[in-house]
Scaffold this active site. Structure first.
Site, PDB file in Angstrom:
ATOM      1  N   GLU A 153       0.896  -1.280  -0.128  1.00 40.08           N
ATOM      2  CA  GLU A 153      -0.175   0.242  -0.254  1.00 40.08           C
ATOM      3  C   GLU A 153       0.784   1.396   0.110  1.00 40.08           C
ATOM      4  O   GLU A 153       1.859   1.364   0.207  1.00 40.08           O
ATOM      5  CB  GLU A 153      -1.052  -0.249   0.950  1.00 40.08           C
ATOM      6  CG  GLU A 153      -2.326   0.562   0.939  1.00 40.08           C
ATOM      7  CD  GLU A 153      -2.820   0.829   2.349  1.00 40.08           C
ATOM      8  OE1 GLU A 153      -3.539   2.564   3.211  1.00 40.08           O
ATOM      9  OE2 GLU A 153      -3.003  -0.298   2.779  1.00 40.08           O
ATOM     10  N   ASP A 180      -5.561   9.555   9.655  1.00 41.84           N
ATOM     11  CA  ASP A 180      -4.041   9.129  10.089  1.00 41.84           C
ATOM     12  C   ASP A 180      -3.847   9.479  12.238  1.00 41.84           C
ATOM     13  O   ASP A 180      -3.933  11.211  11.876  1.00 41.84           O
ATOM     14  CB  ASP A 180      -2.725   9.433   9.467  1.00 41.84           C
ATOM     15  CG  ASP A 180      -3.389   8.720   8.549  1.00 41.84           C
ATOM     16  OD1 ASP A 180      -3.309   7.177   8.112  1.00 41.84           O
ATOM     17  OD2 ASP A 180      -3.630   9.125   6.483  1.00 41.84           O
TER      18      ASP A 180
END
Lengths: 393, 261
Positions: B49, B60
């Site tokens: 990824e 995040d």
């Protein structure tokens, strides 16, 4: 306009957030729809608006300032609300909703600190835990408001990532919300964020325009020619404009902050210089670079210092219903000084942008009946103003 | 059958859990990114990824936020990522997934992005701030270019929505164990296997589990219910603790072997 089922204003709006928020947003939308039609809810809201916030706020005819501009100018005195700005109209509505949704914890983001104070205030009133995210740079610029929030029992969390201002405080608040979503309600401070926030915040702020309509009809026996307000995220402007959108003859102006000039990189005139993008949950105009990275912005007024804008404003720009323009830091300061001397009212630096626009484009407004939303008072700004003018306090 | 589907099919035959490491493109620089992709391919991981950094990464936690900021200083962007993938595509055989926020694609141009991803040799995309109902046209255009758009489901996703997301997801379904942001945690939440089973009841597609996965114990636990584990912040943390640039790749190699092989 009202949003469609998925919360779009034309091609703007939507829900661009992590999946963990999907059910919370659905729940919030459902609760909002239910209680906005609930008689007891609106009765309770009205009661607090009257006895706690001090509504209705006056619509004041500014005679001296009118003479100066050559038009007839009324000021909608949102600066006279409890806590000193329009922000509490929204926080009060949202906390009444949060109570009904059985949430025990409230979070918020703040730029200038006005929304943070308004949130801390209602959280204190209803005895809920309150956490406010604020950029480190803003905490320095608005130390007085930081102290007010702490005095009200809120925890103020400094945000040191990115630009250390409102943009990053908002990101941090959304991260908190997506983590603690089951028991926490996020009170967004402007007409931004994922659906249903832009619609809901607008509706809670619409009390401004509804009152204005009644008041101007009472004293002038007619509707105004012009409505004008400053635009950061855009909640005070939406609140004033929304109940008049169908009155096609009324011209509306939204004034953004041009900071040090829109040819420099130090401004936040999103609707003038931005491109369509996605930030903090909705699609709207956005100041960004060619790679799609969000730009850092500048304004003397912390409350306008934001690279995005509410999606409904983007819609009103594209449909040409509202005209968006901008004034610089310097012009806004002159607006603040002028109104202080002529009317004995020190406006917030945010609202001073709208005042400055009338001064700058006098000829556009000659002989017109105008309502300007004086969204907040300037007490919080005197320190920044004195610094800018080079006068020690 | 797409490269991702093929890979998961083979994985199933082997009867073991797959691993999908995440790295931020351009962190600490492009040459390390290139070396890491080759290393992952050598190790035989299920897919890689690649995170294209965004200035405001809402999903995040601090570790990836920090890596993103540093990668932005190296001027990492989607275009450079695509050229990197294009260069490597004939040297590596593992599926390559791009993870980034919707604004990056929007600014790049939704009309051309599907084509350019395909031409570069990208297999799938993950957009953590995208609700399918907001842009069906974009989803369709990815599908028409054979780009697998992987959708994330969460423990808080309602049943009906879960069914719809699982149905629309391509390649695999991404289950995010924790609400909130990415970042290593000590323990897996207790409801992981229960929730994976719930997803399993709506779909035949492979299920990969991410958010907070950081050690061998987590992966062993997940092997009982999931098809693959996604490890992001823990990889970045290993990269951060390397003393020299040369040791970054070596340490990540060792880490992957330790937790998965």
């Amino acid at each position: 306009m009202s949003t469609n089922l998925k919360g779009h204003f034309g091609s703007f709006g939507g829900r661009y957030v992590p999946e963990s928020l999907s059910s919370a947003l659905d729940d919030l939308e459902k609760a909002y729809k239910k209680y906005s039609k609930d008689l007891r809810f609106s009765q309770e809201l009205k009661d607090y608006q009257k006895n706690y916030i001090g509504r209705p706020t006056p619509l004041y005819f500014a005679k001296q300032f009118s003479q100066k501009i050559g038009s007839k100018i009324y000021l909608k005195r949102e600066d006279l609300n409890h806590t000193g700005a329009h922000k509490i109209n929204n926080t009060l509505g949202q906390i009444l909703l949060a109570k009904r949704m059985k949430k025990s914890r409230i979070i918020a983001e703040t730029g200038a600190g006005q929304h943070g104070v308004a949130t801390a205030t209602v959280a204190a009133l209803f005895g809920l835990e309150c956490v406010v995210y604020m950029g480190e740079e803003d905490m320095e610029r608005q130390s007085l408001n930081v102290f007010r929030m702490r005095l009200l029992g809120a925890e103020v969390v400094p945000v040191s990532t990115g630009t250390k201002t409102l943009k990053d405080a908002t990101s941090e608040a959304i991260r908190d919300w997506s983590t603690n979503v089951t028991h926490t309600h996020y009170i967004i401070g402007s007409t931004v964020g994922p659906h249903p926030y832009p619609m809901m915040v607008r509706d809670f702020q619409s009390v401004i325009g509804k009152e204005t309509r009644r008041q101007i009809l009472r004293c002038e026996k007619r509707l105004p020619d012009v409505l004008i307000a400053c635009v950061g995220g855009g909640s005070n402007a939406m609140g004033l404009f929304y109940p008049f959108l169908k009155d096609k003859k009324i011209k509306m102006f939204g004034i953004e902050a041009a900071g040090k000039g829109i040819r420099t990189k130090k401004h936040c005139a999103t609707l003038s210089k931005g491109r369509v993008g996605v930030l903090h949950g909705s699609k709207s105009y956005l100041l960004q670079d060619p790679d799609g990275q969000v730009s850092s912005t500048h304004s003397i007024s912390a409350g306008l210092d934001y690279p995005g804008v509410g999606p409904e404003h983007s819609f009103l720009k594209e449909s040409k219903r509202v005209r968006y323009d901008h004034v610089t830091d310097h012009e806004a300061l002159r607006g603040l000084e002028e109104l202080s001397r002529l009317e004995g009212i020190i406006p917030a630096l945010e609202s001073a942008h709208a005042i400055a626009y009338l001064m700058k484009k006098k000829s556009l407004f000659r002989g017109r009946l105008i309502v300007l939303n004086l969204s907040g008072r300037g007490d919080k700004d005197v320190e920044s103003v004195s610094k800018y003018l080079g006068q020690a306090l | 059958m797409s490269r991702l589907e093929q890979t998961f099919k083979e994985l199933k035959k082997k009867g073991r859990i797959g691993l999908i490491p995440y790295i931020t493109v351009g962190f600490p620089n492009f040459s390390v990114t290139r070396d890491l992709i080759k290393t992952f391919d050598d190790l035989g991981v299920t897919a890689v990824e690649l995170g294209v950094p965004f200035s405001d990464p809402l999903a995040d936690g601090p570790v990836i936020q920090d890596a993103s900021q540093k990668a932005l200083l190296k001027h990492a962007n989607l275009q450079k990522t695509l050229s990197l993938v294009h260069q490597l595509r004939h040297q590596v055989s593992l599926p390559i997934i791009i993870m980034t926020y919707f604004n990056i694609f929007l600014r790049y141009g939704l009309k051309r992005v599907g084509r350019d991803l395909r031409n570069a040799g990208v297999d799938g995309i993950i957009i953590p701030d995208f609700f399918p109902e907001d842009d069906q046209a974009f989803m369709k255009s990815c599908r028409s270019k054979n780009i697998d758009q992987i959708l994330i489901v969460s423990g808080t996703t309602a049943k009906k929505r879960l069914e719809s997301l699982a149905k629309q997801s391509r390649g695999f379904v991404y289950y995010a164990t924790h609400t909130g942001t990415t970042g290593p945690r000590d323990r897996l939440p207790k409801d992981v296997s229960h929730n994976v089973k719930k997803i399993r009841s709506c779909t035949d597609k492979p299920i990969a589990v991410g958010f907070g996965i950081s050690n061998r114990g987590h992966i062993r636990e997940l092997s009982k219910c999931a098809d693959a584990a996604i490890v992001g912040s823990a990889v970045i943390r290993v990269m951060n603790s390397a003393r020299t640039p040369a040791s970054v790749v070596r340490n990540v190699h060792r880490f992957i072997k330790r937790i998965w092989l």
